[in-house]
Write a protein that holds these residues in place. Structure first.
Motif, short mmCIF file in Angstrom:
data_model
loop_
_atom_site.label_atom_id
_atom_site.label_comp_id
_atom_site.label_asym_id
_atom_site.label_seq_id
_atom_site.Cartn_x
_atom_site.Cartn_y
_atom_site.Cartn_z
N MET A 53 0.75 -0.99 0.01
CA MET A 53 -0.12 0.06 0.10
C MET A 53 0.90 1.24 -0.13
O MET A 53 0.34 2.23 -0.50
CB MET A 53 -0.95 -0.12 1.17
CG MET A 53 -2.02 -1.32 1.08
SD MET A 53 -2.84 -1.32 -0.53
CE MET A 53 -3.50 0.44 -0.61
N LEU A 55 3.57 1.60 -1.65
CA LEU A 55 3.70 1.73 -3.17
C LEU A 55 2.71 2.48 -3.82
O LEU A 55 2.87 3.44 -4.84
CB LEU A 55 4.10 0.40 -4.00
CG LEU A 55 5.31 -0.38 -3.48
CD1 LEU A 55 5.23 -1.80 -3.92
CD2 LEU A 55 6.73 0.14 -3.58
N VAL A 56 1.41 2.25 -3.52
CA VAL A 56 0.45 2.76 -4.14
C VAL A 56 0.18 4.36 -3.49
O VAL A 56 0.00 5.25 -4.28
CB VAL A 56 -1.05 2.30 -3.78
CG1 VAL A 56 -2.33 3.05 -3.99
CG2 VAL A 56 -1.14 0.70 -4.14
N HIS A 57 0.50 4.59 -2.21
CA HIS A 57 0.50 5.89 -1.87
C HIS A 57 1.62 6.85 -2.49
O HIS A 57 1.53 8.00 -2.62
CB HIS A 57 0.86 5.67 -0.23
CG HIS A 57 0.67 7.31 0.45
ND1 HIS A 57 -0.48 7.64 0.83
CD2 HIS A 57 1.70 8.09 0.62
CE1 HIS A 57 -0.30 8.94 1.32
NE2 HIS A 57 1.02 8.96 1.39
N GLY A 59 2.41 6.46 -5.54
CA GLY A 59 2.35 6.56 -6.84
C GLY A 59 2.87 5.78 -7.91
O GLY A 59 2.95 6.19 -9.05
N ALA A 61 2.12 2.23 -7.96
CA ALA A 61 1.67 1.08 -8.24
C ALA A 61 0.02 1.25 -7.93
O ALA A 61 -0.33 2.24 -7.42
CB ALA A 61 1.95 0.15 -6.94
N VAL A 62 -0.83 0.46 -8.53
CA VAL A 62 -2.15 0.56 -8.54
C VAL A 62 -2.86 -0.87 -7.74
O VAL A 62 -2.13 -1.92 -7.82
CB VAL A 62 -2.77 0.39 -9.92
CG1 VAL A 62 -4.09 0.42 -9.97
CG2 VAL A 62 -2.30 1.54 -10.72
N SER A 63 -3.52 -0.34 -6.70
CA SER A 63 -4.51 -1.61 -6.10
C SER A 63 -5.72 -1.94 -6.52
O SER A 63 -6.44 -0.77 -6.71
CB SER A 63 -4.23 -1.08 -4.66
OG SER A 63 -4.99 -2.20 -3.79
N HIS A 65 -8.80 -4.21 -5.68
CA HIS A 65 -9.52 -5.30 -4.82
C HIS A 65 -10.56 -5.94 -5.68
O HIS A 65 -11.36 -5.29 -6.66
CB HIS A 65 -9.87 -4.81 -3.77
CG HIS A 65 -9.02 -4.16 -2.76
ND1 HIS A 65 -8.10 -5.09 -2.16
CD2 HIS A 65 -8.32 -2.71 -2.68
CE1 HIS A 65 -7.30 -4.14 -1.50
NE2 HIS A 65 -7.36 -2.84 -1.73
N GLU A 82 -6.12 3.97 -14.90
CA GLU A 82 -5.41 4.35 -13.83
C GLU A 82 -3.87 3.72 -13.73
O GLU A 82 -3.02 4.24 -13.43
CB GLU A 82 -5.90 3.73 -12.64
CG GLU A 82 -5.32 4.06 -11.06
CD GLU A 82 -6.29 3.61 -9.93
OE1 GLU A 82 -5.54 3.51 -8.85
OE2 GLU A 82 -7.25 2.87 -10.30
N ALA A 83 -3.72 2.64 -14.38
CA ALA A 83 -2.32 2.14 -14.46
C ALA A 83 -1.53 2.84 -15.19
O ALA A 83 -0.26 3.05 -15.21
CB ALA A 83 -2.46 0.69 -15.00
N VAL A 86 -0.40 5.95 -13.59
CA VAL A 86 0.84 5.63 -12.48
C VAL A 86 2.06 5.35 -13.46
O VAL A 86 3.20 5.89 -12.87
CB VAL A 86 0.60 4.35 -11.72
CG1 VAL A 86 1.76 3.52 -11.20
CG2 VAL A 86 -0.76 4.56 -11.00
#
Length: 106
Positions: A53, A55-57, A59, A61-63, A65, A82-83, A86
């Motif tokens: 997470m 990595l997502v924060h 910028g 990576a994309v998470s 779910h 979104e990817a 990033v």
């Protein structure tokens, strides 16, 4: 310290950001902004999920779910957009083929 213990030692959120900056994945500005946003917990240990997470924060990576996607056909385009964001729009994704079924051969 043995080599084995160095591979299992934990990192802090701030250290994850520093590594991302050091290897050129995030700018100094983005790194510092991420640390400011996480000021209350930037020096806490992060475990595997928390590191992902981070990595997502920052910028990079994309998470996604399973609960975020009602239909792969309807939601796939937004996920790819979104990817692309990033990746700084430096990557083009084309010729995607969706295959139905549980066993996809991995």
């Amino acid at each position: 310290m043995s080599n084995a213990s160095s591979f299992t030692s934990s990192l802090t959120y701030a250290q994850v950001g520093a590594i991302l900056h050091e290897i050129g994945m995030v700018s100094e500005e983005r790194w510092r902004r991420g640390l400011e946003e996480a000021a209350d917990w930037a020096h806490d240990e992060v475990r595997q999920y928390q590191a992902a997470m981070a990595l997502v924060h920052f910028g990079v990576a994309v998470s996604v779910h399973a609960d975020d996607i009602d239909s792969i056909y309807d939601d796939y385009e937004a996920l790819m957009e979104e990817a692309s964001e990033v990746a700084g729009h430096s990557v083009t994704i084309s010729h995607v083929r969706l295959i139905e079924g549980e066993d996809i051969g991995f």
